[in-house]
Design a protein around this motif. Structure first.
Motif, mmCIF file in Angstrom:
data_model
loop_
_atom_site.group_PDB
_atom_site.id
_atom_site.type_symbol
_atom_site.label_atom_id
_atom_site.label_comp_id
_atom_site.label_asym_id
_atom_site.label_seq_id
_atom_site.Cartn_x
_atom_site.Cartn_y
_atom_site.Cartn_z
ATOM 1 N N LEU A 9 47.690 20.071 24.097
ATOM 2 C CA LEU A 9 47.368 18.509 23.910
ATOM 3 C C LEU A 9 45.918 17.993 24.687
ATOM 4 C CD1 LEU A 9 51.202 17.071 23.783
ATOM 5 C CD2 LEU A 9 49.114 16.779 21.821
ATOM 6 N N LEU A 10 46.059 18.455 26.040
ATOM 7 C CA LEU A 10 45.187 18.243 26.944
ATOM 8 C C LEU A 10 43.771 18.767 26.327
ATOM 9 C CD1 LEU A 10 43.876 16.900 29.393
ATOM 10 C CD2 LEU A 10 44.981 18.687 30.658
ATOM 11 N N ALA A 11 43.633 20.297 26.081
ATOM 12 C CA ALA A 11 42.733 20.762 25.643
ATOM 13 C C ALA A 11 42.098 20.243 24.210
ATOM 14 C CB ALA A 11 42.894 22.250 25.460
ATOM 15 N N ALA A 12 43.113 19.548 23.400
ATOM 16 C CA ALA A 12 42.694 18.860 22.188
ATOM 17 C C ALA A 12 41.980 17.664 22.454
ATOM 18 C CB ALA A 12 43.907 18.586 21.236
ATOM 19 N N ALA A 13 42.502 17.100 23.526
ATOM 20 C CA ALA A 13 41.944 15.727 23.922
ATOM 21 C C ALA A 13 40.503 15.906 24.628
ATOM 22 C CB ALA A 13 42.657 15.052 24.886
ATOM 23 N N SER A 14 40.116 17.343 24.856
ATOM 24 C CA SER A 14 38.818 17.589 25.521
ATOM 25 C C SER A 14 38.082 18.092 24.539
ATOM 26 C CB SER A 14 39.149 18.800 26.563
ATOM 27 O OG SER A 14 40.174 18.238 27.690
#
Length: 333
Positions: free
Chosen positions: A87-92
């Motif tokens: 999720l954090l990578a997708a937000a990045s």
């Protein structure tokens, strides 16, 4: 090999026990090689017609997409770090496809936590393209790609098996450019080469593991213990290791797997908050940075870490969850 084939195509307690015996003996010896993993893959593909169909026509996803998977079966259980990191990578601004399943070796698997959060986990791979394009991430049930194999394999192993080295990554049959696989074993090189041998269409990848103390290993990167990555680029593997002191008691308590789905889901939410617990956010950031660096070969690990940290601190990661819940409320499951 014959024992594996008979167990794969058999049924009942005797076949299951034969499969487990085969797996224990192979991991206890020195026979696990990329060549053998490729032979196992060929047998699985021959066994599962649906998987063979996907391999002939992979699901299209945006350029730069990374698949994220894990072996499970860790000897120290963390909360659902790879799901949070995806999720954090997708937000990045990385396109991510993350495999999901219910738990076998812990309380909560990715599917369990996502259900608790009201976030959709797809059972139809045809929806992956839509989700990655719209939200930057698609969670998809592994079994949707290989239903016959999953029905035969799931629930048969409560320990790491040779299939854990490559199958979770290989069965996410999308047109990805890279993969990130977590392995609860120190032989990350064999896993990386094994994944490449069965999915040569994926040019880049990384297999990660961390030994955090005596008898304790996780299938993620961490700031304590010895973290090792096998970085794959067009068939060549480079090993990267970082070592620090073993994990402290407070850190272990902060990142441990919780006792029910709701509290594991709460830990995941905490890891994405701008003011989240430092131990939890650091663990998720390190693994999200590995996803980002795998997606963008020109980005160094320290730069990737800064980019994902910015996505957490400015609220992008926290805002992604409500957007995904809205997708679920619209019936996009």
């Amino acid at each position: 090999m014959q024992q594996f084939v008979e167990a794969l195509r058999g049924e009942g307690d005797e076949a299951d026990e034969s499969w487990r015996d085969w797996a224990r003996r192979l991991l206890d010896g020195d026979g696990l090689t990329p060549v053998l993993l490729a032979r196992l893959w060929d047998e699985v593909v021959a066994f599962d017609d649906r998987l063979a169909e996907f391999l002939a026509d992979p699901v299209l996803v945006p350029d730069g997409t990374v698949t994220v998977s894990g072996s499970g079966k860790e000897t120290f259980k963390t909360f659902n770090v790879s799901t949070a990191a995806a999720l954090l990578a997708a937000a990045s601004r990385v396109h991510v496809v993350k495999g999901t399943s219910s738990s076998v070796s812990a309380v909560s698997g990715a599917s369990d936590v996502l259900t608790a959060l009201g976030v959709p986990s797809l059972t139809d791979p045809a929806r992956i393209s839509e989700f990655t394009a719209t939200y930057g991430i698609a969670f998809v049930d592994y079994a949707s790609f290989c239903p016959r194999y999953a029905a035969r394999y799931d629930g048969r192993f409560d320990f790491l098996s040779p299939m854990s080295f490559f199958m979770p990554a290989a069965t996410l049959v999308v047109s990805a450019d890279a993969f990130l696989h977590g392995l609860a074993h120190d032989d990350v090189r064999t896993a990386a080469l094994g994944i490449h041998s069965v999915r040569p269409d994926i040019a880049r990848g990384r297999v990660v593991t961390t030994w955090i103390g005596p008898g304790q290993r996780i299938d993620e990167l961490a700031s304590f213990g010895t973290s090792t990555s096998a970085v794959l680029q067009h068939g060549a593997v480079r090993l990267v290791s970082q070592h620090s002191d073993g994990a402290t008691g407070p850190w272990r308590r902060a990142v441990r797997h919780r006792t029910d789905h709701a509290t594991n889901a709460a830990a995941l939410v905490e890891s994405l908050r701008p003011n989240g617990d430092p131990a939890i956010t650091d663990l998720v950031e390190r693994n999200a940075a590995a996803i980002l660096a795998t997606a963008r070969p020109g980005v160094a690990d320290d730069e990737a870490l800064q980019l994902v940290r910015e996505a957490r601190l400015d609220g992008r990661a926290e805002r992604l969850l409500p957007r995904l819940r809205t997708a679920a409320s619209k019936g996009l499951r």
